[in-house]
Design an enzyme around this catalytic site. Structure first.
Site, PDB file in Angstrom:
ATOM      1  CE  LYS A   1     -27.498  30.413 -11.892  1.00 49.69           C
ATOM      2  NZ  LYS A   1     -27.062  29.159 -12.531  1.00 49.69           N
TER       3      LYS A   1
ATOM      4  NE  ARG B   1     -33.164  28.359  -8.595  1.00 52.96           N
ATOM      5  CZ  ARG B   1     -32.802  27.696  -9.679  1.00 52.96           C
ATOM      6  NH1 ARG B   1     -33.713  27.134 -10.440  1.00 52.96           N
ATOM      7  NH2 ARG B   1     -31.533  27.569 -10.001  1.00 52.96           N
TER       8      ARG B   1
ATOM      9  CD1 TRP C   1     -16.100  25.082  -5.150  1.00 50.45           C
ATOM     10  CD2 TRP C   1     -13.934  24.749  -4.689  1.00 50.45           C
ATOM     11  NE1 TRP C   1     -15.917  23.728  -4.945  1.00 50.45           N
ATOM     12  CE2 TRP C   1     -14.594  23.499  -4.663  1.00 50.45           C
ATOM     13  CE3 TRP C   1     -12.564  24.780  -4.436  1.00 50.45           C
ATOM     14  CZ2 TRP C   1     -13.937  22.305  -4.385  1.00 50.45           C
ATOM     15  CZ3 TRP C   1     -11.897  23.590  -4.148  1.00 50.45           C
ATOM     16  CH2 TRP C   1     -12.592  22.375  -4.130  1.00 50.45           C
TER      17      TRP C   1
END
Length: 553
Positions: free
Chosen positions: A68, A91, A407
């Site tokens: 994610k 975060r 990725w």
């Protein structure tokens, strides 16, 4: 194959001033933390919040991984490659998972935020400040009791815990104040992990230092002999706590591997807290960028539900689109396939696991009324037949699928996803909440259990029943609810994979987070202080004589 840390270390980073200039910020707007990190003060930012907010969420997590955060970063880089002024809002990682089992939270492969080692470790010291403020309040509470207890605090009703940003099960339940009259008042106590502290929640939901100070004053630490709440304001602790947090409330500016600006700030877990980055960072990003890509922790039943029902409600945010991340491998695990068999094509297992994705998609689209796209992180072992099956099942719900290879390819592998996100953002959103916050506590819990989880209802322990009655009697009932639940299932039983049905949620206890502004509902066996696994990630982490870290994910 290079490791994440090797890729991050080889990247050519731009000076943070160059990143700031992409957002029309100047050196006067920055507080430098070296060459590649800076804080910005949202109070200095002018203008409206014109950016379009994109939430990245995911299916229910499995050991196969979903990616994610990697997708969030790669999507922002993809938007930048399309010529869009994009900002990432993430975060901060907690040291608990970094040294535990999950690893870091700075993305992976060629979709990372850097400096990766700093972000995953001490960063700018925000978490340390939050822990210090939390523990200052705990110390002042116990000192007040020791010095005569003028507020008539019932020692058996203390609800405020100390915290540390580490997985340490030994600290869940302790007795302290031992050693005689000079060592305090003996009592039962315990620790939470820092990301579960209400100070973390208050900081992440505050929109200014003044708002934070007011939230800190409302923190309920205990109840007095008459059953009335005792707050941090009663202990006159809020000012000193705010002083410790005056810099921590400012968002941190870093960059992706491709130089896209990233605001990384705050870090509540989504299984035991509300799971979103700070309101201050998100609002700053919406002023500075045209497209803001943020993520919410764990699956959409946890992080996304709390982002939408709590954060968006408090901050009056209206997302333009939602990205739901999945992998074929993880869906096959939800279909009962063991991890050792995931490299083989198995359409039957995929068919059994797809209801997990489809329930999340339906929730975002039909419960919350938001446009969505499914991002499939493609692995080399995924077959065309498996991908086609995912596409067909999502199409039946009116949702497109885009393949992501961020990725391995960075922003280039996120261009197709970025194009679909731009298309969705140009459409209309019918955003709505899952429940009315003015409903009684039990009705709000029932709405989440039945609408989001797919359960039939709830069972309440006697303790939970008593606490709900007390909180409603004290006027805390008309707030959002923050569900603390296992991340591994729609239910409160981690072994129930896929999209279970005909289950009930056990509500074990309920407590008020008056500073944050919600009621926390603990279900099943959820713990607010995790433990380390048998072989912690910490055993593989080291640093050489030159200061180079190894073993960090």
């Amino acid at each position: 194959m290079k490791s994440d840390i090797e890729i991050a270390r080889e990247a050519k980073k731009e000076h943070i001033l160059r990143i700031a200039e992409k957002l029309s910020l100047t050196e006067d707007d920055l507080e430098y933390y070296g060459k590649y990190k800076a804080k910005i003060d949202p109070a200095r930012l002018k203008g409206e919040e014109k950016g379009k907010l994109i939430l990245v969420t995911a299916i229910t997590p499995t050991p196969a991984g979903e990616g994610k955060t990697t997708t969030t970063i790669g999507l922002a880089d993809g938007l930048s490659r399309l010529g869009k002024k994009a900002v990432v809002a993430l975060r901060e990682p907690s040291l608990g998972p970094v040294f535990g089992i999950k690893g870091g939270a700075a993305g992976g492969g060629y979709a990372q935020v850097v400096p990766m080692e700093d972000i995953n470790l001490h960063f700018t010291g925000d978490f340390h400040a939050i822990g210090a403020a939390n523990n200052l309040l705990a110390a002042m509470l116990d000192n007040h009791i020791f010095q005569g207890n003028e507020l008539n605090i019932d020692v058996g009703s203390i609800v405020w815990k100390r915290c540390v940003d580490m997985n340490d099960r030994q600290l869940r339940y302790i007795e302290d104040g031992l050693g005689g009259p000079k060592s305090g008042v003996p009592r039962k106590d315990g620790y939470d992990i820092t990301v579960a502290s209400e100070v973390m929640a208050a900081l992440c939901l505050a929109d200014s230092l003044a708002d934070l100070k007011a939230r800190l004053a409302r923190l309920v630490v205990a109840y007095n002999g008459e059953g009335k709440p005792v707050t941090a304001g009663d202990l006159k602790a809020a000012g000193a706590m705010a002083a410790l947090l005056k810099d921590a409330i400012k968002p941190n500016l870093v960059q992706t591997l491709e130089g896209t600006p990233a605001l990384v700030h705050g870090g509540p877990f989504a299984n035991i807290a509300h799971g979103c980055n700070s309101v201050a960072a998100t609002r700053a990003a919406l002023k500075l960028g045209d497209y803001v890509v943020t993520e919410a922790g764990f699956g959409a039943d946890l992080g996304a539900e709390k982002f939408l029902d709590i954060k968006c409600r408090f901050a009056n945010l209206k997302p333009a689109a939602v990205v739901i991340v999945a992998t074929v491998r993880a869906l096959k695990m939800h279909g009962g396939l063991p991890k050792t068999e995931l490299a083989k094509e198995d359409l039957a297992a995929l068919e059994r696991g797809l209801p997990n994705l489809l329930r999340h998609v339906s929730n975002i689209k039909n419960v919350f009324g938001l446009p969505a796209v499914v991002a499939v992180n493609r692995f080399p072992t995924d077959t065309d037949a498996e991908i086609d099956l995912v596409i067909a099942r999502c199409a039946a719900l009116g949702v497109n699928v885009r393949l992501s290879t961020v990725w391995a390819e960075g922003g280039k592998g996120g261009i197709s996803l970025a194009e679909e996100v731009v298309r969705l953002c140009d459409g209309k959103s019918g955003f709505r909440y899952c429940y009315d916050e003015k409903l009684p506590i039990k009705e709000k819990i029932h709405a989440i259990v039945t609408k989001i989880y797919g359960g039939t209802g709830e069972r309440y322990t006697d303790e939970a029943e008593r606490e709900i009655a007390r909180l409603e009697r004290l006027g805390f009932g008309q707030t959002p609810v923050c569900m603390a639940k296992t991340q591994y299932s729609f239910s409160d039983d981690a072994s129930l994979l896929g999209a279970p049905e005909n289950f009930e949620i056990t509500v074990r206890s309920v407590r008020v987070s008056a500073g944050a502004g919600f009621v926390v509902v603990l279900t099943g066996n959820i713990m607010t202080m995790p433990g380390l696994p048998k072989t912690p990630a910490a055993v593989n982490i080291d640093v050489d004589d030159a200061g180079n870290i190894t073993g960090l994910f």
